[in-house]
Design a protein around this motif. Sequence first.
Motif, PDB file in Angstrom:
ATOM      1  N   GLU A 131       0.875  -1.175   0.000  1.00  0.00           N
ATOM      2  CA  GLU A 131       0.000   0.000   0.000  1.00  0.00           C
ATOM      3  C   GLU A 131       0.909   1.222   0.000  1.00  0.00           C
ATOM      4  O   GLU A 131       0.969   1.986   0.959  1.00  0.00           O
ATOM      5  CB  GLU A 131      -0.916   0.014   1.232  1.00  0.00           C
ATOM      6  N   PRO A 132       1.661   1.444  -1.087  1.00  0.00           N
ATOM      7  CA  PRO A 132       2.704   2.475  -1.092  1.00  0.00           C
ATOM      8  C   PRO A 132       2.163   3.865  -0.811  1.00  0.00           C
ATOM      9  O   PRO A 132       1.084   4.230  -1.272  1.00  0.00           O
ATOM     10  CB  PRO A 132       3.288   2.375  -2.503  1.00  0.00           C
ATOM     11  N   ALA A 133       2.907   4.603  -0.048  1.00  0.00           N
ATOM     12  CA  ALA A 133       2.545   5.973   0.291  1.00  0.00           C
ATOM     13  C   ALA A 133       3.826   6.798   0.308  1.00  0.00           C
ATOM     14  O   ALA A 133       4.810   6.453  -0.348  1.00  0.00           O
ATOM     15  CB  ALA A 133       1.808   6.006   1.622  1.00  0.00           C
ATOM     16  N   LEU A 134       3.854   7.876   1.068  1.00  0.00           N
ATOM     17  CA  LEU A 134       5.033   8.739   1.078  1.00  0.00           C
ATOM     18  C   LEU A 134       6.214   8.094   1.790  1.00  0.00           C
ATOM     19  O   LEU A 134       7.353   8.221   1.363  1.00  0.00           O
ATOM     20  CB  LEU A 134       4.684  10.071   1.746  1.00  0.00           C
ATOM     21  N   VAL A 135       5.939   7.398   2.896  1.00  0.00           N
ATOM     22  CA  VAL A 135       7.009   6.796   3.693  1.00  0.00           C
ATOM     23  C   VAL A 135       7.327   5.398   3.171  1.00  0.00           C
ATOM     24  O   VAL A 135       6.433   4.619   2.852  1.00  0.00           O
ATOM     25  CB  VAL A 135       6.610   6.735   5.181  1.00  0.00           C
ATOM     26  N   SER A 136       8.607   5.093   3.099  1.00  0.00           N
ATOM     27  CA  SER A 136       9.062   3.778   2.654  1.00  0.00           C
ATOM     28  C   SER A 136       9.149   2.838   3.855  1.00  0.00           C
ATOM     29  O   SER A 136       9.785   3.163   4.863  1.00  0.00           O
ATOM     30  CB  SER A 136      10.440   3.899   1.989  1.00  0.00           C
ATOM     31  N   TYR A 137       8.486   1.683   3.759  1.00  0.00           N
ATOM     32  CA  TYR A 137       8.526   0.694   4.836  1.00  0.00           C
ATOM     33  C   TYR A 137       9.170  -0.593   4.332  1.00  0.00           C
ATOM     34  O   TYR A 137       9.029  -0.951   3.150  1.00  0.00           O
ATOM     35  CB  TYR A 137       7.103   0.402   5.345  1.00  0.00           C
ATOM     36  N   ASP A 138       9.864  -1.293   5.235  1.00  0.00           N
ATOM     37  CA  ASP A 138      10.567  -2.525   4.853  1.00  0.00           C
ATOM     38  C   ASP A 138       9.714  -3.769   5.089  1.00  0.00           C
ATOM     39  O   ASP A 138      10.228  -4.878   5.124  1.00  0.00           O
ATOM     40  CB  ASP A 138      11.901  -2.640   5.604  1.00  0.00           C
ATOM     41  N   PHE A 139       8.399  -3.596   5.253  1.00  0.00           N
ATOM     42  CA  PHE A 139       7.485  -4.731   5.386  1.00  0.00           C
ATOM     43  C   PHE A 139       6.374  -4.585   4.348  1.00  0.00           C
ATOM     44  O   PHE A 139       6.064  -3.479   3.903  1.00  0.00           O
ATOM     45  CB  PHE A 139       6.898  -4.806   6.802  1.00  0.00           C
TER      46      PHE A 139
END
Length: 655
Positions: free
Chosen positions: A211-219
Amino acid sequence: MSYHRQGKKGSKSPFQEERRKREELKKAASAQFSCGKASIFLFSEQYDPYNPGNCLSGAQCRSDGAFFGSLIITAVNGVPLKKHTVIYGVPKMETLPRRIPPNVQPASYVLAQKWNGLNVMFFKYSDAEGNLFISCKTRGYVFARDYPGGQVFTHPLHILGVTAEGGGQELSEPTPRSDPLLPIASLPMQLVELSSNDCQSISFELCGSKEPALVSYDFELALKPLFLTNNQGKIRPLVTSSSETLLPTITSATTYEEKVTAWTQDIGPRPYVMFDSEAGEGNDESTEDESAPSSPSKSPSRVVTEVNHYVSKFLPTSVYLNKTFRTNKGIESNGYYYNSFVVEGKVVYLLDEEGFALHRSKVFKIKPGDIAASHFPTFDHSMMGRVMEAVDKIFSRGGEVSEETVQSEMELEEYAWIRFKKDIMDLAVEIPNSAAPSFKPSAQKMLVLVGIPGSGKSTFANKLIELTGSSWARVNQDEMKTRQQCEKSAKLSFKKKHSVIIDRCNFDYKQRHNWVRIAAESRVNDIRCVYLDIDPEICKKRVSAREDHPTIPAGDAGVAIIEKFTKWKIPPVAAEGFSEIYVVRNDEDIEAALSSLSELVNAPPVEEGWSSARGIRSSGGVPLTPPGSLASSSASVTSAEGVYSNSFDLLGEDM
């Protein structure tokens, strides 16, 4: 003679009775949620995708603030409830004030990580027989359903180990009753609190790389718990892991990844402490990150709180962490920063002695400036500029506008394309293809001026009229008051065989396209543009000094208006339908543009077969940027003393 059907004296028709009930519900809901009746949305027999066969009726609050998205359920499956059920939504948070008022005295506070994703809230309700059901909603809707911008039905259920089809969409046919997707007797671990009598709902943020958004998450996907809401609407934050200290201890040996972890973890609950800012820093047990910039408190008051003290350190450090992340990843700033940040911000909960928020309005957010400026809930001016630039390039290569060519040229990530595709294509297909026209230009011209207040548009227009006599008619909204009057004047001037100067800010495509359309309707096809790309600081000085402008006030109010226009401004491109764009940045450019336009009006008729270069030009008629390129709005102008030392006299003070 007329006849009227009448019932018993004092009786009301079914329609009148239904309308009375609706008005009563709206009135009750507006009182419950402290908003106007216009902000209440009534819904009837809405299908609950989490409980197949169930349909709910009631009211929803759509007013921003503490009760945004809240529901009143009046009936389940068409059976009225003896007592209406109030479901409190997720409040829209205000930005934390620079200084918390002294009369706000919480017992403690929590600084929780702000996740960047989609908000979902699991809640429970009962039918008339007392049967309990668990459902889920998003902020603006009664139920969570998949939509192009996010799978807010499918993904949360997947995380909870539940499989469901259909995306939660409304069904065209009534569905038979079947087992609930989330039976109260066997709730997933994340929802077990809902089995408590006093827990009404649990709010989560759905986030992750899927669910891509502004913040990059590693999960890939996660439901990050935010808070519980009890039956009275009181909020209790859910803190998963908390730091014992206020500020993290940062040394030269601390890695970048460790810094990100330290600054994004939850803090609290901690006692609410106030201290003398000149005497010390309260419970600050940490060492500030020396590699990040700092910003001292600007408040004249000496009394501050731990929360404000933390914010003064957190915000500049967050900007530094986000900037470092983009640098390390080689990410360029292009206006839409998907997966380009590591810090979204913090949520500040001011709590009472029982650990609940003092009020639903006492939940605040703090965000670093870079990510705050990159949230795009709507199709904005930055995206419009990118669409125009993409279409201009497509036309310059002889291509055609299509979803495939526009998406490829804009280089948007799939998530952004899905979210904005309709708006992008609605604009793209409107832009005329004038990259290489071959036609006889009309004797009459239209000149569209583009520039922020104080850039000298009116002075330029008046100077051109002075040089050419009565060939040009000036249309100025400051003098004519409304756009409608300007349109009327432009059309009348064309009828009188004059050329027309549009003396307005014309800061984006839609503003300018209106005049291109009017010219076309008047059979005027030679449309030129003068883009006064003047340093905003110079414009601010002019606006601050003048006192007699009809629409732009002097002083700080005028400066604020210039800042807004500077943010909104989209440079013009040839693809909008302009035969020529003159970019004016200094006195030489002004003289060249005036000379060229004067010669144009006084020139003999052009022979058939004339082909316009459709370029963007600066002084002397030399192309400033190649045809098809977007005129830059970030020219380096250091001060008013250099190139612009004499430009005040020529450009003048008019808007």
